[in-house]
Design an enzyme around this catalytic site. Structure first.
Site, short mmCIF file in Angstrom:
data_model
loop_
_atom_site.label_atom_id
_atom_site.label_comp_id
_atom_site.label_asym_id
_atom_site.label_seq_id
_atom_site.Cartn_x
_atom_site.Cartn_y
_atom_site.Cartn_z
N HIS A 1 -41.29 -26.35 19.90
CA HIS A 1 -41.06 -25.00 19.38
C HIS A 1 -39.63 -24.87 18.85
CE1 HIS A 1 -44.13 -24.16 22.70
NE2 HIS A 1 -44.75 -23.69 21.63
N ASP B 1 -50.58 -29.01 15.86
CA ASP B 1 -51.83 -28.26 15.70
C ASP B 1 -52.21 -28.36 14.22
OD1 ASP B 1 -52.09 -26.82 18.46
OD2 ASP B 1 -49.99 -26.71 17.88
P1 AMP Z 1 -48.09 -22.75 20.68
O1 AMP Z 1 -47.07 -22.01 21.48
O2 AMP Z 1 -48.65 -23.93 21.39
O3 AMP Z 1 -49.12 -21.84 20.08
O4 AMP Z 1 -47.31 -23.38 19.45
C1 AMP Z 1 -46.51 -22.59 18.62
C2 AMP Z 1 -46.07 -23.41 17.44
O5 AMP Z 1 -45.33 -24.55 17.87
C3 AMP Z 1 -47.24 -23.94 16.62
O6 AMP Z 1 -46.92 -23.91 15.23
C4 AMP Z 1 -47.37 -25.36 17.12
O7 AMP Z 1 -47.97 -26.24 16.20
C5 AMP Z 1 -45.91 -25.71 17.34
N1 AMP Z 1 -45.80 -26.84 18.27
C6 AMP Z 1 -46.37 -26.93 19.50
N2 AMP Z 1 -46.11 -28.15 20.04
C7 AMP Z 1 -45.36 -28.82 19.13
C8 AMP Z 1 -44.78 -30.13 19.09
N3 AMP Z 1 -44.91 -30.99 20.10
N4 AMP Z 1 -44.07 -30.48 17.98
C9 AMP Z 1 -43.95 -29.61 16.94
N5 AMP Z 1 -44.46 -28.38 16.93
C10 AMP Z 1 -45.16 -27.97 18.01
#
Ligand code: AMP
Length: 288
Positions: free
Chosen positions: A40, A153
């Site tokens: 994030h 994602d």
């Molecule tokens: P989430 O909180 O899991 O819904 O993710 C929020 C954002 O962070 C989304 O755009 C995800 O694709 C991105 N994200 C989550 N994990 C990662 C990671 N390991 N590397 C890069 N972006 C990430």
């Protein structure tokens, strides 16, 4: 460390974003569900390179969880998240309560077509409808110039790119590479669910994808062999496959083989015990 504003209601958030735009500043949005990690924060840092001001939304969006999924136990740590956002240089966090986003009488949803249908869309009915709806609402409320999402994602990134274009929302959607732990595991808020043994077994997803990339680099091009490379690692770790698919990197349509000069993506979803994890890589390794 600069001070960070915590916005709790849609009205406050809209007014704050409007002030930023009126001041002639570029606004970047990083939508998240919280339990923030380096993945994030990489989006926040890229936001600061592409805009003057970064707003992080933290909202565990109920409409993207199925009835048997982990909405109630999804990790929440607003205080820790706010500190991390401030440290990374974000100017504001928008953390509304679900009732503010979906008040009584709420009945409007956004559905993206074909891109939402395979892969996670097929296994998690309604998931991308929930994602597309909440992201569209954030875009409409805050009117960011740019919004950053992770390739972690991958299908979600394609769905959001399509909706921003189709609905002419005037926001630039930027995808950023997956941030990994030193051993290769893709960072995820859901990794917090894993005990030591499952944490070790979870490595099979990235190892399988890396094995497949290595095979492709040696000339193996057919989808069956590349998918088998992933499955072999999952099987060896006793991890249950949800899907392993080789797809066109843009349309997400299944491919039978990797063609020269044509970007493909290999994606995996699997259950490590009760925890469902996803990961993906470009094929060939560097993309095209
Ligand atoms: P989430 O909180 O899991 O819904 O993710 C929020 C954002 O962070 C989304 O755009 C995800 O694709 C991105 N994200 C989550 N994990 C990662 C990671 N390991 N590397 C890069 N972006 C990430």
């Amino acid at each position: 460390m600069a001070t960070l504003t915590v916005l709790k209601t849609p009205r406050e958030a809209a007014a704050w974003a409007k002030r930023v735009r009126r001041a002639g500043q570029r606004l970047a949005l990083v939508p998240t569900m919280g339990a923030l990690h380096e993945g994030h924060l990489s989006l926040v840092r890229e936001g600061l390179r592409r805009a003057d001001v970064v707003l992080v939304s933290i909202f565990v969006n109920p409409t993207q969880f199925g009835p048997t999924e982990d909405l109630a136990r999804y990790p929440r740590d607003l205080e820790g998240d706010v500190a991390k956002c401030a440290e990374a240089g974000a100017a504001a966090v928008y953390a509304p309560e679900p009732g503010m986003v979906y008040p009584p009488g709420y009945q409007t949803y956004v559905e993206v077509g074909e891109l939402s249908q395979g892969l996670c869309g097929a296994r998690r009915p309604g998931h991308f409808r929930g994602v597309a709806t909440v992201v569209t609402k954030l875009f409409a409320l805050l009117r960011p110039h740019v919004a950053l999402f992770g390739e972690k994602d991958y299908q979600q990134l394609q769905v959001i790119t399509a909706l921003a274009q189709d609905l002419e929302l005037g926001v630039e959607v930027v995808g950023m590479p997956t941030v990994r732990e030193p051993d290769g595991l893709a960072m995820s808020s859901r990794n917090r669910y894993l005990g030591a043994e499952d944490r070790r077994r979870a490595l099979s997803l990235s190892q399988g994808l890396f094995d497949a990339q290595a095979q492709e680099a040696r000339g193996v091009r057919d989808a069956e062999s590349l998918r088998k490379a992933v499955r072999d690692r999952l099987d060896a770790a006793n991890v249950k496959e949800d899907y392993v698919e080789l797809v066109d990197a843009r349309t997400l349509k299944p491919l039978e083989r990797v063609e020269t000069g044509h970007a493909a993506r290999l994606l995996v979803a699997a259950f490590v015990g009760a925890t469902r994890l996803i990961d993906n890589v470009p094929v060939p390794r560097e993309g095209t």
